[in-house]
Design an enzyme around this catalytic site. Sequence first.
Site, PDB file in Angstrom:
ATOM      1  N   LEU A  25      53.864  75.998  29.685  1.00 12.77           N
ATOM      2  CA  LEU A  25      54.582  75.793  28.430  1.00 12.77           C
ATOM      3  C   LEU A  25      55.148  74.391  28.512  1.00 12.77           C
ATOM      4  O   LEU A  25      55.794  74.045  29.517  1.00 12.77           O
ATOM      5  CB  LEU A  25      55.728  76.800  28.273  1.00 12.77           C
ATOM      6  CG  LEU A  25      55.406  78.198  27.747  1.00 12.77           C
ATOM      7  CD1 LEU A  25      56.654  79.078  27.813  1.00 12.77           C
ATOM      8  CD2 LEU A  25      54.873  78.141  26.326  1.00 12.77           C
ATOM      9  N   ASP A  26      54.923  73.564  27.487  1.00 12.95           N
ATOM     10  CA  ASP A  26      55.428  72.197  27.573  1.00 12.95           C
ATOM     11  C   ASP A  26      56.951  72.192  27.563  1.00 12.95           C
ATOM     12  O   ASP A  26      57.603  73.185  27.243  1.00 12.95           O
ATOM     13  CB  ASP A  26      54.849  71.321  26.457  1.00 12.95           C
ATOM     14  CG  ASP A  26      55.280  71.764  25.073  1.00 12.95           C
ATOM     15  OD1 ASP A  26      56.469  71.654  24.767  1.00 12.95           O
ATOM     16  OD2 ASP A  26      54.417  72.194  24.293  1.00 12.95           O
ATOM     17  N   SER A  27      57.517  71.061  27.925  1.00 11.76           N
ATOM     18  CA  SER A  27      58.966  70.957  28.101  1.00 11.76           C
ATOM     19  C   SER A  27      59.741  71.359  26.861  1.00 11.76           C
ATOM     20  O   SER A  27      60.813  71.969  26.947  1.00 11.76           O
ATOM     21  CB  SER A  27      59.324  69.521  28.497  1.00 11.76           C
ATOM     22  OG  SER A  27      60.714  69.345  28.576  1.00 11.76           O
TER      23      SER A  27
END
Length: 255
Positions: free
Chosen positions: A120-122
């Site tokens: 999951l991206d930041s």
Amino acid sequence: MDKGRSRRSESESQPQPQLYRLNRALALCGLASRRKADDFIRDGLVKLNGKVVTDFSLLVDLERDELEVDGESVSGLPFDYIVLHKPRKIVTTTHDERGRRCVLDLLPESMGHLKPVGRLDSDSEGLLLMTNDGSLAKLLTHPSHEVPKLYVVTVEGRISDSDLMTLRNGVQLSEGRTKPCEVRKISAKSDQTILEIELLEGRNRQIRRMCAKVGYSVTRLVRVAIGGLQLRELGPGKWRRLSNEEVSQLKRLLT
């Protein structure tokens, strides 16, 4: 092609072994506390790959090395499976060279052997599966299995029906067209729309790029389910272990 460069590239792409100091490796195997493990090491009761070891700083690979304590074989780490609610601004890695907080910072030190399944991206949040079961992780992330992942996505503006249809049918990205997916409108106002999107693939920042392609900026993205696993009421930064039934359910998806 530069053969040396090719070999370096191949080795760099291989997963690096997880190494633990000797006393921590013994503790992670459930044998004893670190303090008690220190006593075993000090008394010469610990063997690594058949040889007595007394160096406390020695590094151990629990997936490959063989440990014995007082003549008894110590098994490697038992498989562990947890669901973590990843908050925003947490990096989905086990270590970050830039010093940013990563997902392991949210877990007890004893869970340092776990690795995230997928990413999951930041700026995204929600359900993240973590495990030391490498075989299951590989199967869950392999494109051929098409494990469904469900997201609640907030975009700026009121999305049109034609743009919804475009998202459902697939969007042309730089690396190719996305697969058809389920998209349902949950609510819409003049300044924002909330969508439910289910993907069967997992490209880098895929939903953000898909929405941008049809002219909408994502302001919030929450993953709420992977296969049969549900985020439900688990709060940001909180985690729980999977039940045996949940683990079995995941494995059934892959058969």
